[in-house]
Write an enzyme that holds these catalytic residues in place. Structure first.
Site, PDB file in Angstrom:
ATOM      1  N   ASP A  95     -25.971 -32.152  51.841  1.00 36.29           N
ATOM      2  CA  ASP A  95     -26.230 -32.458  50.446  1.00 36.29           C
ATOM      3  C   ASP A  95     -24.507 -31.804  49.294  1.00 36.29           C
ATOM      4  O   ASP A  95     -23.799 -30.575  49.786  1.00 36.29           O
ATOM      5  CB  ASP A  95     -27.045 -30.983  50.317  1.00 36.29           C
ATOM      6  CG  ASP A  95     -28.125 -31.415  50.492  1.00 36.29           C
ATOM      7  OD1 ASP A  95     -28.919 -32.574  50.616  1.00 36.29           O
ATOM      8  OD2 ASP A  95     -29.239 -30.595  50.572  1.00 36.29           O
ATOM      9  N   LYS A 138     -28.373 -35.263  45.896  1.00 33.37           N
ATOM     10  CA  LYS A 138     -28.441 -35.899  45.279  1.00 33.37           C
ATOM     11  C   LYS A 138     -28.011 -34.351  43.201  1.00 33.37           C
ATOM     12  O   LYS A 138     -27.543 -33.752  43.429  1.00 33.37           O
ATOM     13  CB  LYS A 138     -30.096 -35.744  45.119  1.00 33.37           C
ATOM     14  CG  LYS A 138     -30.767 -36.135  45.934  1.00 33.37           C
ATOM     15  CD  LYS A 138     -31.850 -35.638  46.039  1.00 33.37           C
ATOM     16  CE  LYS A 138     -32.128 -36.321  47.430  1.00 33.37           C
ATOM     17  NZ  LYS A 138     -33.364 -35.584  48.359  1.00 33.37           N
ATOM     18  N   MET A 148     -31.713 -24.295  39.284  1.00 31.02           N
ATOM     19  CA  MET A 148     -32.332 -25.930  38.720  1.00 31.02           C
ATOM     20  C   MET A 148     -32.446 -25.269  37.373  1.00 31.02           C
ATOM     21  O   MET A 148     -32.897 -26.859  36.714  1.00 31.02           O
ATOM     22  CB  MET A 148     -32.784 -26.552  39.682  1.00 31.02           C
ATOM     23  CG  MET A 148     -32.316 -26.606  40.929  1.00 31.02           C
ATOM     24  SD  MET A 148     -32.855 -27.816  42.102  1.00 31.02           S
ATOM     25  CE  MET A 148     -34.457 -26.752  42.425  1.00 31.02           C
TER      26      MET A 148
END
Length: 370
Positions: free
Chosen positions: A148, A170, A285
């Site tokens: 990731d 992502k 996030m």
């Protein structure tokens, strides 16, 4: 069990039916969103480091991966992602075939030996010295590693010389692979007998979608082993000297995500129950939604002067930290232009950090890593 011809982007027929390469430009995969080497400790979506690390996927298609300073074209992210997948397809299929032939030569043809091993490995918040010994051992023994964005470059330097790396990260507005495609990649290479390692920043089962991948693979009969990692909340709090719980100050700690799955419930709906002055809140996030979250927390009773901190790229040499009271933190984040990944910690325990200034009522301050 799935096979290569069931994997959408591994099938020539399905590829031709779902994707037609645009003819408006002569696509060069690393001439995309930016071409300068990034100072980030992590893999930025189209950094030079990423393509150098994964260059085995682009054999015969990158004329000179070292000479890319002339990149000037900026296609849209969707086109970049689809072209990337198309360019990687031949080498991915070739690697699958090599792995199958190796198993057959070892007398494991026809499924006699069962599938390979899949490991979900947490790599911690960024500092490679926070890796567990077990994680290092698994990383160095892998055939293929799917990693990731928030797996730090220093951690990726530990990968064995014969292993293959594949970026599946992502970011907001750009997914190099859908989650379903990641599932199928893991399954296909496990069925080919490979030792597959899925590298995730922090802990794989804390906002890392590791549970979804584990569930999918187990339903297909693949044994999944999880190697825990230090989640960002623990690693960053320790770095700043903030106890997430403390007798008489915080009786509990709660991890929140700042965004929800597409089409899901508003991630800020938890504010009503999370506005507890006797608890510590950690927001993952949440950079873009934090202004709204802060307002909702205060609306539901969390004192505006609650100590808080935002930490960009925690535990890495690029770490930047902003301390402020809750009512001021969103504005201070904007002022100093923190970028993702940024973690927020909210609660009275923040004032226990040796970095918290007694004059915080008058001003916030920025702390940068030395």
């Amino acid at each position: 069990m799935a096979h290569v011809n069931r994997l959408q982007y591994f099938s020539s027929s399905s590829l031709s039916s779902t994707y037609i390469r645009p003819k408006a430009f002569n696509y060069h995969p690393i001439c995309s969103l930016h071409c300068n080497s990034s100072s980030s400790p992590f893999t930025e979506k189209h950094s030079i480091e990423r393509y150098q690390r994964d260059q085995w996927l682009y054999k015969n298609q990158l004329e000179n991966i070292e000479n890319i300073a002339s990149c000037s074209f900026t296609p849209d992210s969707d086109s970049v992602g689809k072209n990337d997948i198309a360019l990687q397809l031949p080498e991915l299929k070739k690697l699958l075939q090599v792995l199958r032939e190796k198993r057959e030569s070892e007398g494991c043809g026809g499924g006699k030996c069962g599938p390979g091993n899949v490991f979900l490995v947490g790599t911690g918040p960024g500092d490679p010295e926070l890796l567990t010994l077990k994680a290092v051992k698994v990383i160095q023994s892998a055939d293929l590693l799917l990693y990731d964005r928030l797996v730090s470059n220093d951690v990726l330097d530990l990968v064995g010389p014969d292993a293959r790396l594949l970026y599946v990260g992502k970011t907001a507005g750009f997914h190099s692979r859908t989650q379903e495609e990641i599932h199928e990649l893991l399954l296909s290479f496990a069925e080919a007998g490979a030792t597959v390692v899925r590298l995730k920043g922090g802990d794989p089962l804390v906002f890392g979608r590791g549970g979804e991948e584990m569930d999918f693979l187990q339903q297909q009969g693949i044994l999944v082993k999880v190697i825990p990692g230090i989640t960002a909340a623990s690693g960053i709090a320790a770095e700043l000297g903030i106890p997430l719980t403390h007798r008489g100050v915080a009786q509990s700690v709660r991890f929140l995500t700042g965004h929800s799955r597409k089409g899901g419930t508003d991630p800020l709906f938890v504010a009503e129950n999370a506005a507890d002055p006797d608890s510590t809140l950690v927001v993952y996030m949440g950079l873009s939604t934090f202004p709204s979250l802060a307002l909702k927390l205060m609306h539901h009773g969390l004192p505006p002067n609650t100590p808080a901190v935002a930490v960009e790229r925690g535990t890495t040499p690029q770490q930047r930290t902003v301390f402020a009271e809750l009512k001021d933190l969103a504005d201070k984040i904007t002022t100093v232009e923190l970028v993702s990944p940024t973690l927020m910690i909210i609660g009275n325990v923040v004032a226990l950090s040796p970095l918290w200034s007694p004059s915080m009522k008058e001003a916030s301050f920025l702390v940068q890593a030395k």
